[in-house]
Enzyme design. Structure first.
Site, PDB file in Angstrom:
ATOM      1  N   LYS A 114       0.729  -1.214  -0.005  1.00  0.00           N
ATOM      2  CA  LYS A 114       0.300   0.005   0.071  1.00  0.00           C
ATOM      3  C   LYS A 114       0.725   1.275  -0.123  1.00  0.00           C
ATOM      4  O   LYS A 114       0.340   2.333  -0.551  1.00  0.00           O
ATOM      5  CB  LYS A 114      -0.923  -0.054   1.193  1.00  0.00           C
ATOM      6  CG  LYS A 114      -2.162  -1.110   1.053  1.00  0.00           C
ATOM      7  CD  LYS A 114      -2.906  -0.843   2.300  1.00  0.00           C
ATOM      8  CE  LYS A 114      -4.235  -1.933   2.191  1.00  0.00           C
ATOM      9  NZ  LYS A 114      -5.014  -1.999   3.320  1.00  0.00           N
ATOM     10  N   ARG A 116       4.275  -1.101  18.762  1.00  0.00           N
ATOM     11  CA  ARG A 116       5.562  -1.562  19.342  1.00  0.00           C
ATOM     12  C   ARG A 116       6.916  -0.866  18.857  1.00  0.00           C
ATOM     13  O   ARG A 116       7.765  -0.618  19.657  1.00  0.00           O
ATOM     14  CB  ARG A 116       5.638  -3.219  18.473  1.00  0.00           C
ATOM     15  CG  ARG A 116       6.864  -3.779  18.906  1.00  0.00           C
ATOM     16  CD  ARG A 116       6.709  -5.113  18.163  1.00  0.00           C
ATOM     17  NE  ARG A 116       6.788  -5.189  16.747  1.00  0.00           N
ATOM     18  CZ  ARG A 116       6.620  -6.083  15.755  1.00  0.00           C
ATOM     19  NH1 ARG A 116       6.813  -7.240  16.363  1.00  0.00           N
ATOM     20  NH2 ARG A 116       6.737  -5.965  14.606  1.00  0.00           N
ATOM     21  N   ASP A 131      -9.881   2.836   2.538  1.00  0.00           N
ATOM     22  CA  ASP A 131      -9.701   2.266   3.729  1.00  0.00           C
ATOM     23  C   ASP A 131     -10.491   3.475   4.830  1.00  0.00           C
ATOM     24  O   ASP A 131     -11.210   2.965   5.650  1.00  0.00           O
ATOM     25  CB  ASP A 131      -8.427   1.785   4.002  1.00  0.00           C
ATOM     26  CG  ASP A 131      -7.845   0.497   3.560  1.00  0.00           C
ATOM     27  OD1 ASP A 131      -9.106  -0.211   3.329  1.00  0.00           O
ATOM     28  OD2 ASP A 131      -6.824   0.164   3.209  1.00  0.00           O
TER      29      ASP A 131
HETATM   30  P1  NDP Z   1       1.368  -3.107   8.464  1.00  0.00           P
HETATM   31  O1  NDP Z   1       2.407  -4.119   7.978  1.00  0.00           O
HETATM   32  O2  NDP Z   1       1.236  -1.913   7.658  1.00  0.00           O
HETATM   33  O3  NDP Z   1       1.438  -2.919  10.051  1.00  0.00           O
HETATM   34  C1  NDP Z   1       1.558  -4.001  10.879  1.00  0.00           C
HETATM   35  C2  NDP Z   1       1.365  -3.286  12.233  1.00  0.00           C
HETATM   36  O4  NDP Z   1       1.357  -4.427  13.159  1.00  0.00           O
HETATM   37  C3  NDP Z   1       2.289  -2.357  12.957  1.00  0.00           C
HETATM   38  O5  NDP Z   1       1.636  -1.538  13.973  1.00  0.00           O
HETATM   39  C4  NDP Z   1       3.303  -3.515  13.671  1.00  0.00           C
HETATM   40  O6  NDP Z   1       4.025  -2.811  14.568  1.00  0.00           O
HETATM   41  C5  NDP Z   1       2.265  -4.346  14.264  1.00  0.00           C
HETATM   42  N1  NDP Z   1       2.508  -5.551  14.400  1.00  0.00           N
HETATM   43  C6  NDP Z   1       3.164  -6.663  13.624  1.00  0.00           C
HETATM   44  N2  NDP Z   1       3.308  -7.633  14.176  1.00  0.00           N
HETATM   45  C7  NDP Z   1       3.455  -7.509  15.640  1.00  0.00           C
HETATM   46  C8  NDP Z   1       3.835  -7.918  16.706  1.00  0.00           C
HETATM   47  N3  NDP Z   1       4.173  -9.363  16.725  1.00  0.00           N
HETATM   48  N4  NDP Z   1       3.770  -7.394  18.000  1.00  0.00           N
HETATM   49  C9  NDP Z   1       3.258  -6.306  17.869  1.00  0.00           C
HETATM   50  N5  NDP Z   1       3.107  -5.695  16.924  1.00  0.00           N
HETATM   51  C10 NDP Z   1       2.984  -6.198  15.719  1.00  0.00           C
HETATM   52  O7  NDP Z   1       0.079  -3.976   8.142  1.00  0.00           O
HETATM   53  P2  NDP Z   1      -1.604  -3.057   7.994  1.00  0.00           P
HETATM   54  O8  NDP Z   1      -1.386  -1.769   8.890  1.00  0.00           O
HETATM   55  O9  NDP Z   1      -1.792  -3.007   6.513  1.00  0.00           O
HETATM   56  O10 NDP Z   1      -2.655  -4.248   8.488  1.00  0.00           O
HETATM   57  C11 NDP Z   1      -2.731  -4.545   9.975  1.00  0.00           C
HETATM   58  C12 NDP Z   1      -4.075  -5.249  10.001  1.00  0.00           C
HETATM   59  O11 NDP Z   1      -5.147  -4.321   9.662  1.00  0.00           O
HETATM   60  C13 NDP Z   1      -4.020  -6.628   9.472  1.00  0.00           C
HETATM   61  O12 NDP Z   1      -4.324  -7.434  10.260  1.00  0.00           O
HETATM   62  C14 NDP Z   1      -5.167  -6.229   8.164  1.00  0.00           C
HETATM   63  O13 NDP Z   1      -5.706  -7.386   8.185  1.00  0.00           O
HETATM   64  C15 NDP Z   1      -5.912  -5.065   8.822  1.00  0.00           C
HETATM   65  N6  NDP Z   1      -6.743  -4.514   7.718  1.00  0.00           N
HETATM   66  C16 NDP Z   1      -8.022  -4.422   7.683  1.00  0.00           C
HETATM   67  C17 NDP Z   1      -8.637  -3.974   6.676  1.00  0.00           C
HETATM   68  C18 NDP Z   1     -10.163  -3.998   6.546  1.00  0.00           C
HETATM   69  O14 NDP Z   1     -10.856  -3.568   5.775  1.00  0.00           O
HETATM   70  N7  NDP Z   1     -10.820  -4.646   7.355  1.00  0.00           N
HETATM   71  C19 NDP Z   1      -7.866  -2.828   5.789  1.00  0.00           C
HETATM   72  C20 NDP Z   1      -6.550  -2.714   6.223  1.00  0.00           C
HETATM   73  C21 NDP Z   1      -6.060  -3.693   6.819  1.00  0.00           C
HETATM   74  P3  NDP Z   1       5.504  -2.238  14.334  1.00  0.00           P
HETATM   75  O15 NDP Z   1       5.215  -0.943  13.576  1.00  0.00           O
HETATM   76  O16 NDP Z   1       6.003  -2.028  15.604  1.00  0.00           O
HETATM   77  O17 NDP Z   1       6.223  -3.322  13.520  1.00  0.00           O
END
Ligand code: NDP
Length: 274
Positions: free
Chosen positions: A70, A156, A107
Site C-alpha cells: 500500500k 511496538r 480504507d
Molecule cells: P502493516 O504491515 O502496515 O502494519 C502492521 C502493524 O502490526 C504495525 O503496527 C506493527 O507494529 C504491528 N505488528 C505486527 N506484528 C506485531 C507483533 N508481533 N507485535 C506487535 N505489533 C505487531 O499492516 P496493515 O496496517 O496494513 O494491517 C494491519 C491489520 O489491519 C491487518 O491485520 C489487516 O488484516 C487489517 N486491515 C483490515 C482492513 C479491513 O478492511 N478490515 C483494511 C486494512 C488492514 P510495528 O510498527 O512495531 O512493526
C-alpha cells in the site's frame, strides 16, 4: 466472461485468502456488469513496477492494493488523491483509457462508513489505537476528519507513531503494560490495528490480565472474530470486527471503477457482515 470483459483485481501477497474477489464478482453478477475481479499475487517488491506496467498493458480498469504494497506502490503511480497522499497509503488504483494510473485510499472512508452504520459517532469518544502501520494510518486520518479529538496510540515501534497523519495531535505511548492499562481505563473506543490476531495462535495485543467494561467498544480491523473480540465480548464490551470496513472500502472502490452504485446488500453476504 468474454473478450469485452473489463478486469479489476487484488494486487498483493498473499491474496489467496482474500474475500474481495467473491464480494466484487457477486456485485458484478447481480448488476449484470460484464466485469471480473481476479487475484493478482505479486511475491516481491522488485516485481511491483512490472506489475503496474502489466496492468496498464493488459487494459485493467483498476485494482485494490493490499499488504505489503500500500505504501511501496506510490512511486509507480501517475497521480494520487490528496487524502491518499496525506495517509501515505493507497488501496485502490483507477486506470483510465489512456493508461493513467491514479491512487486512492478507500480504507479511511470505509472505516468511518462502518462506524456510522454501527451508530457510532467518534467525536463523542475517547479513542485508543493499537498499531501504526497502513491500517492505523487510514484509521487515524478518518478519525481526525470525523472529529475525534482525544486519541492515544500504542505501537511496538514507537517511532512509527510520529509518522502517522496529524501526529502532533496524537498521544504516543510505549508498548508496555502501563500504556495498555491506561488505554483500557481511558478509552471508550479501542481500535486494534496491528496484524496480531490474523493467526489463531497469535498472542493478544493487550495483556491477558486487562478487562474491558460494558461501556467500551472494542474494534478489531481484522475481518473475523479474533481472540481479542472474543475476550471483549466475554467482558461485556461491544465487539466489532473489520468486516464492515472491508465491505465499505470495497463498495467505494467498486463505485470509483464502474461509476455505478455498489449493491451493498449483495456484497455484505460475501463478507459475512450482518
Ligand atoms: P502493516 O504491515 O502496515 O502494519 C502492521 C502493524 O502490526 C504495525 O503496527 C506493527 O507494529 C504491528 N505488528 C505486527 N506484528 C506485531 C507483533 N508481533 N507485535 C506487535 N505489533 C505487531 O499492516 P496493515 O496496517 O496494513 O494491517 C494491519 C491489520 O489491519 C491487518 O491485520 C489487516 O488484516 C487489517 N486491515 C483490515 C482492513 C479491513 O478492511 N478490515 C483494511 C486494512 C488492514 P510495528 O510498527 O512495531 O512493526
Amino acid at each position: 466472461m468474454n473478450g469485452l470483459t473489463k478486469l479489476v483485481g487484488i494486487l498483493g501477497w498473499p491474496v489467496s485468502h482474500s474475500k474481495s474477489p467473491a464480494m466484487h464478482n457477486a456485485a458484478f453478477a447481480y448488476l449484470k456488469l460484464n466485469w471480473a475481479y481476479v487475484p493478482l499475487p505479486v511475491a516481491t517488491t522488485t516485481d511491483l513496477k512490472k506489475a503496474v506496467e502489466g496492468l496498464k498493458a493488459c487494459g485493467f480498469a483498476g485494482v485494490n492494493v493490499t499488504v505489503p504494497y500500500k505504501e511501496s506502490i506510490i512511486p509507480f503511480l501517475d497521480s494520487i488523491s490528496p487524502s491518499a497522499r496525506e495517509i501515505g497509503a493507497v488501496n485502490t488504483l483507477v486506470i483510465n483509457e489512456f493508461g493513467n494510473v491514479h491512487g486512492e485510499n478507500t480504507d479511511a472512508p470505509g472505516f468511518i462508513a462502518h462506524l456510522t452504520a454501527e451508530g457510532i459517532d467518534v467525536s463523542s469518544h475517547r479513542v485508543a489505537i493499537i498499531g501504526a502501520g497502513g491500517a492505523a494510518r487510514a484509521v487515524v486520518y478518518a478519525l481526525r476528519k470525523a472529529g475525534a479529538q482525544n486519541i492515544v496510540v500504542i505501537n511496538r515501534n514507537k517511532d512509527r507513531i510520529h509518522a502517522l497523519p496529524d501526529a502532533q495531535a496524537l498521544v504516543a505511548l510505549e508498548w508496555n503494560e502501563n500504556s495498555f492499562t491506561y488505554a483500557c481505563n481511558h478509552a471508550t473506543l479501542l481500535i486494534q490495528a496491528t496484524s496480531l490476531g490474523l493467526n489463531d495462535n497469535d498472542s493478544l495485543p493487550f495483556p491477558e490480565s486487562l478487562h474491558f467494561s460494558k461501556h467500551q467498544i472494542v474494534y478489531d480491523t481484522i475481518y473475523r472474530k479474533t481472540r481479542l473480540l472474543k475476550k471483549a465480548e466475554k467482558d461485556g464490551a461491544r465487539a466489532i470486527s473489520g468486516d464492515g470496513m472491508l465491505l465499505w472500502q470495497g463498495a467505494l472502490a467498486f463505485e470509483l471503477w464502474t461509476n455505478v452504485k455498489a449493491p451493498i446488500d449483495i456484497m455484505k453476504k460475501e463478507v459475512n457482515y450482518a
